[in-house]
Design an enzyme around this catalytic site. Structure first.
Site: not given
Length: 640
Positions: A185, A387, A449
């Protein structure tokens, strides 16, 4: 005939001065300098049956002026392949704790409830040491003055290099390891900046002269937020492709209007070099609003799931409901050497850190990637197919348009692109590999994710391939991992014997580093005390000679000095043999020998369907409905 009173007072005064001097000289070492033993985790509440993994944890001060302390949790590799490796893992946010990675993704333990840990099959500590760090200051268990929270990416990278320098001073035997950085991320911004800072550091004369070059060997970034210019515009095509939004509806037109506004901002020269663009954040919020049905909305981290509105994924993954209460337990805080006076309780993501860390003057990390690749640093980018927030379309567009080493994207030659290779793992379709000129891209089918949360064994296989781990020479049960039907280097995701030769080399390295570790941990006090004792002995000898005619035999028997005094106790500490360098401070029986069968038997989480977790109990400012959801909720900027 004995000493007169004046002579006695003189001798006692001399002894007092020497004792005071010795105490003063040893004070800085015994109080302020910590050793590796001070960070050793002797036990972990809720640990599964079997020998405890070798761990160290605690705070390292990086800035005395601002009381800045970063928390780390280190797991030593369970086996050694051909050479020692260390992987540093960072979660994103900004402001989200890397204990997410430790307890829900790549670490050796996962919680099965608020009190009980279980082994994870496919954890990344099989062949690599793992170092989880809560950074920047204010994240997770890390603490410092709120007035000095970081604002820019280069500032963050500088602080992290300082942390590593101090960490290697305490753990010098890991400094020669091959070093890798991994994360997900917003760590897609952190990691390239840290890598750039390390490579620049390695070129400094004092580093070269002292042979302190760090062997940075590669970067792994999962579902990374790297290039806003390519990833903001990818929201709309992604939700259309996945059927999240139906085109032609009034709501879809609203989303398209926000996307058009974002594109206009991206075309403005002043915004093309920024990490965060508020008008572009509105696209994701509009998508989440579109999926709002009753009290539910889509999970932005896994579009196969829903969550309570307006959390929309903030309560996920389901393990989160157990991680927070576990890390707030007093016995866990004590076991991990956490400064209780500086902590109000672990929180997954610190809103105050995210609010400060806007990186308004920082260029996006995508601008650093070409230079890193051209300097020969291998980089692996991987994406979970399901994601939304950092979706694979944005990452693929970024790669397609990036220029480095004489080519664009995955070009092998002008107009000829590297093929997309199909990956199967243990007979199941796992994803796609594509690579060229030091860059590798992996798409994980049916993953979120947090890809390691979904597929720990597959991500471990990916890691071992990237690190070049080959178990051919040490045996074990190889994993059936194939790319375009062909097996590559033999990897193993599970139990296998250790490499004796590599272990012997590692032991020799530890023995070489032992004195350095002891020196930094305060054992230098032994030299000081010994020197003082010699000087005191000379003083006694001279006094005896001077006063032999007076029948002198001993000085102040009330002091109780003898041949087995304090120096004898120091010598005993060094008689523990050639085991671990922290041997004087803990029971070596916990560490020696191979893991038992119970230790090696762990369950796999692959293929499970995860229910939506309970509502998060984070105690910081929650999200409000409406705009900038990602920047105001408990996950900081939402990219954890």
């Amino acid at each position: 005939m004995g000493f007169s009173g004046s002579r006695a007072n003189t001798a006692l005064g001399a002894w007092s001065k020497w004792l005071t001097l010795c105490l003063a000289m040893t004070q800085p070492f015994s109080v302020t300098a910590k050793s590796a033993a001070d960070y050793y985790v002797h036990s972990l509440p809720g640990q599964p049956e079997g020998p405890l993994l070798k761990m160290h944890a605690g705070h390292i001060e990086i800035s005395p002026e601002t009381s800045g302390n970063l928390f780390f949790w280190h797991f030593e590799n369970r086996h050694i392949a051909d050479k020692p490796r260390t992987v540093v893992w960072l979660n994103g946010g900004p402001g989200c704790s890397s204990e997410d990675g430790a307890l829900m993704e790549i670490g050796p333990y996962r919680l099965i409830d608020k009190e009980t840990l279980n082994y994870t099959e496919g954890s990344w500590d099989e062949f690599a040491n793992l170092l989880f760090v809560d950074q920047p200051v204010g994240t997770g268990f890390s603490y410092g003055s709120t007035e000095h929270y970081v604002h820019e990416l280069d500032e963050m990278a500088s602080q992290f290099v300082t942390f590593l320098e101090k960490w290697f001073e305490i753990f010098p035997h890991y400094e020669p390891d091959d070093l890798y950085f991994a994360g997900e991320s917003y760590a897609g911004q952190y990691i390239p900046y840290i890598a750039r800072a390390i490579l620049d550091r390695n070129k400094k004369q004092d580093v070269l002269a002292n042979n302190r070059v760090w062997n940075l060997k590669g970067l792994l970034i999962g579902n990374g937020w790297i290039s806003p210019q390519h990833q903001y515009p990818a929201y709309l095509p992604y939700v259309y492709q996945e059927g999240v939004v139906q085109g032609g509806t009034q709501e879809a037109n609203l989303i398209e209007a926000k996307a058009a506004k974002c594109m206009k901002e991206l075309n403005v020269e002043d915004t093309t070099g920024t990490v965060h663009i508020p008008d572009c954040e509105d696209i994701l919020q509009a998508i989440l609003d579109y999926t709002h049905k009753g009290k539910r909305c889509i999970n932005m981290y896994d579009i196969r799931l829903t969550d309570e509105y307006s959390a929309c994924g903030m309560n996920w993954p389901p393990d989160l409901k157990d991680v927070q209460p576990y890390l707030r337990r007093k016995d866990v805080v004590k076991a991990l050497h956490i400064n209780e006076e500086k902590q109000t309780g672990w929180t997954e993501c610190a809103g105050a850190v995210g609010s400060s860390f806007k990186a308004r003057k920082s260029k996006p990390a995508v601008e650093l990637l070409p230079g890193l690749l051209e300097e020969g640093l291998p980089i692996l980018l991987f994406s979970g197919q399901k994601d939304l927030i950092c979706n694979h379309i944005g990452t693929e567009d970024m790669i397609k348009n990036m220029k480095w080493s004489g080519g664009t994207g995955f070009e092998l030659s002008p107009g000829v692109w590297a093929p997309r290779q199909y990956w199967t793992f243990e007979g199941e379709p796992a994803g796609i590999y594509q690579q060229a000129r030091n860059l590798t891209y992996v798409l994980f089918y049916n993953a979120s994710h947090m890809v390691p949360f979904d597929y720990p064994r597959r991500t471990r296989d990916m890691l071992d391939k990237f690190l070049g781990v080959d178990i051919t020479h040490i045996g074990g049960d190889p994993a059936d991992s194939r790319i375009d039907g062909e097996k590559g280097p033999t990897t193993s995701v599970g139990a296998h014997p250790n490499s004796t030769a590599a272990a012997e080399r590692e032991k020799e390295k530890l023995n070489t580093a032992a004195w350095k570790a002891y020196y930094k941990s305060g054992e230098v006090a032994l030299i000081i005390v010994s020197t003082a004792a010699v000087v005191w002995g000379i003083f006694l000898w001279r006094s005896r000679r001077k006063h032999q005619s007076s029948g002198y035999r001993s000085i102040y028997p009330m002091l109780g000095l003898n041949s087995t005094g304090s120096l004898g106790r120091f010598s005993h500490k060094h008689s523990r043999g050639n085991g671990d360098i922290e041997a004087a401070d803990f029971d070596e029986t916990e560490l020696d020998g191979q893991p038992s069968q119970a230790f090696l038997s762990r369950s796999s989480g692959d293929g499970e369907t995860y229910a939506v977790g309970e509502e998060s109990s984070d105690e910081e400012d929650g999200a409000s409905d409406g705009q900038q959801l990602m920047f105001d909720q408990s996950r900081g900027e939402g990219r954890s």
